[in-house]
Enzyme design. Structure first.
Site, PDB file in Angstrom:
ATOM      1  N   TYR A  61      57.059 -10.966   1.931  1.00 13.97           N
ATOM      2  CA  TYR A  61      57.426 -10.319   3.527  1.00 13.97           C
ATOM      3  C   TYR A  61      56.353  -9.383   3.700  1.00 13.97           C
ATOM      4  CZ  TYR A  61      62.011 -12.308   1.940  1.00 13.97           C
ATOM      5  OH  TYR A  61      63.239 -13.182   1.342  1.00 13.97           O
ATOM      6  N   HIS A  88      60.705 -17.356  -5.852  1.00 15.53           N
ATOM      7  CA  HIS A  88      61.143 -17.343  -4.589  1.00 15.53           C
ATOM      8  C   HIS A  88      60.983 -18.927  -4.194  1.00 15.53           C
ATOM      9  CE1 HIS A  88      60.067 -15.295  -0.550  1.00 15.53           C
ATOM     10  NE2 HIS A  88      61.002 -16.075  -0.524  1.00 15.53           N
ATOM     11  N   SER A 134      70.270 -15.717   5.810  1.00 12.41           N
ATOM     12  CA  SER A 134      70.408 -16.153   6.866  1.00 12.41           C
ATOM     13  C   SER A 134      71.853 -16.548   7.438  1.00 12.41           C
ATOM     14  CB  SER A 134      69.499 -17.450   7.348  1.00 12.41           C
ATOM     15  OG  SER A 134      68.263 -17.144   7.180  1.00 12.41           O
ATOM     16  N   PRO A 135      72.874 -15.740   6.834  1.00 15.14           N
ATOM     17  CA  PRO A 135      74.229 -15.814   7.109  1.00 15.14           C
ATOM     18  C   PRO A 135      74.665 -16.169   8.478  1.00 15.14           C
ATOM     19  CG  PRO A 135      73.981 -13.828   6.347  1.00 15.14           C
ATOM     20  CD  PRO A 135      72.679 -14.379   6.422  1.00 15.14           C
ATOM     21  N   ARG A 151      70.147 -17.203  11.633  1.00 14.07           N
ATOM     22  CA  ARG A 151      69.079 -16.715  12.087  1.00 14.07           C
ATOM     23  C   ARG A 151      69.197 -16.573  13.778  1.00 14.07           C
ATOM     24  NH1 ARG A 151      64.890 -18.170   8.334  1.00 14.07           N
ATOM     25  NH2 ARG A 151      65.507 -19.825   7.017  1.00 14.07           N
ATOM     26  N   GLY A 152      70.421 -15.493  14.045  1.00 15.35           N
ATOM     27  CA  GLY A 152      70.651 -15.158  15.317  1.00 15.35           C
ATOM     28  C   GLY A 152      71.584 -16.180  15.924  1.00 15.35           C
TER      29      GLY A 152
END
Length: 338
Positions: free
Chosen positions: A55, A127, A206-207, A210-211
């Site tokens: 990140y 990862h 991403s629950p 992602r918006g």
């Protein structure tokens, strides 16, 4: 805050995914804004913080580490290796590289420890499974890191149930992390149940899709140029317009949130919490207000009728567009719907 468990660690049932404070969704917020979100999470009882070497190519760990350092005894700090930014070409430009060789994982962990300013990482994930390296070899390196006191527990990210079982045979896996939400239900094919059987916590990234699920992103044409969603088929304009109907139509997601007496974001997270005591969502945000909204989901109780209607509304066949494009899909090992 409601508590759940990852291996030996009691953690807040809703954690904080730190990625978007430094990475992935266009220009990241200023560091002081990121520190404010982290501090607000601490103040509101969050004890699970998730970062990674990837990140911001280390920037996220450098941001998170100093803020959390004074609180290490009461939080669970998670990071990831095996997918990092490595210099390529004469200019030394950093490029994402998946490398699960034992020597690389040990190098990645040492670098993360330095950036985080800590002697030990509580939960350290692979990862991505490097498909050129047997999972047993990568697990062997993680076991050695644990034996050396560099990490306390081992996790995997974006792997299938068979790979989880192979890894777990080498050493107990504390957590498996993958995308999971009402519009990304691949985990229900096999790996969610495998985690339950093996006693592995399932960490859902991403629950809130992602918006998408909060319903605030209406026009994908407004996404920044470097936003990773631009390369995701579900966010292509035609697909996205179809997906919005799941939110907006009569009896759709917005109506169900109103019926539940919560916001759509809270309904998204409450649904995840209802999928099993081993499921722990880690929403990310750059907003202190949105953070508080997300954490409020822990107080939302959903009855069986509402859960059944959510399940029916978001059947996988109703979702338009794949989760990843072909290149990114080749990098993960998760099951997919036919």
């Amino acid at each position: 805050m409601l508590q759940r468990h990852i291996g030996p660690f009691p953690v807040s049932a809703i954690g904080l995914g730190c990625m978007n404070l430094s990475h992935a969704y266009g220009v990241p917020p200023l560091p002081e804004q990121g520190r404010a979100v982290l501090q607000a999470a601490l103040d509101q009882g969050v004890t699970l913080f998730d970062t990674a070497a990837l990140y911001g190519f280390g920037a996220n760990e450098r941001l998170v580490g100093p803020v959390l350092k004074a609180h290490r005894a009461r939080i669970t700090l998670c990071s990831k290796g095996g997918m990092t930014g490595q210099p390529t070409g004469a200019g030394g430009t950093l490029q994402r590289v998946i490398d699960g060789r034992p020597e690389s994982l040990i190098r990645d962990c040492e670098a993360s420890l330095q950036r985080l300013g800590t002697d030990v990482i509580d939960l350290y994930y692979l990862h991505r499974w490097d498909k050129a390296v047997p999972i047993e070899e990568s697990m062997g390196a993680l076991v050695r890191l644990k034996e050396a006191g560099k990490i306390r527990a081992i996790g995997l990210s974006e792997v299938s149930a068979p790979i989880l079982r192979r890894a777990h045979a080498v050493h107990p896996v504390a957590a498996l992390q993958t995308e999971y939400s009402l519009w990304s239900r691949n985990a229900e094919i096999a790996v969610l149940q495998a985690c339950r059987e093996l006693g592995v916590a399932f960490v859902a990234f991403s629950p809130v899709a992602r918006g998408f699920l909060p319903g605030t992103l209406r026009d994908v044409g407004t996404l920044p140029d470097k936003d990773i969603r631009r390369a995701m088929p579900r966010f292509e304009p035609a697909h996205y317009a179809d997906n919005l109907q799941l939110l907006d139509r009569a009896g759709g997601f917005v109506d169900l949130a109103r019926e539940a007496g919560c916001t759509p974001a809270q309904l998204s997270l409450a649904w995840l919490l209802a999928q099993g005591d081993h499921v722990i969502p880690i929403p990310g945000t750059t907003s202190v207000d949105h953070l508080g909204e997300n954490l409020g989901a822990a107080a939302v109780t959903l009855g069986p009728d509402l859960l059944a209607r959510l399940d029916q509304l978001f059947q996988p066949a109703a979702i338009r567009g794949a989760r990843y494009n072909a290149a990114n899909a080749a990098e993960v090992d998760t099951e997919t719907w036919a």
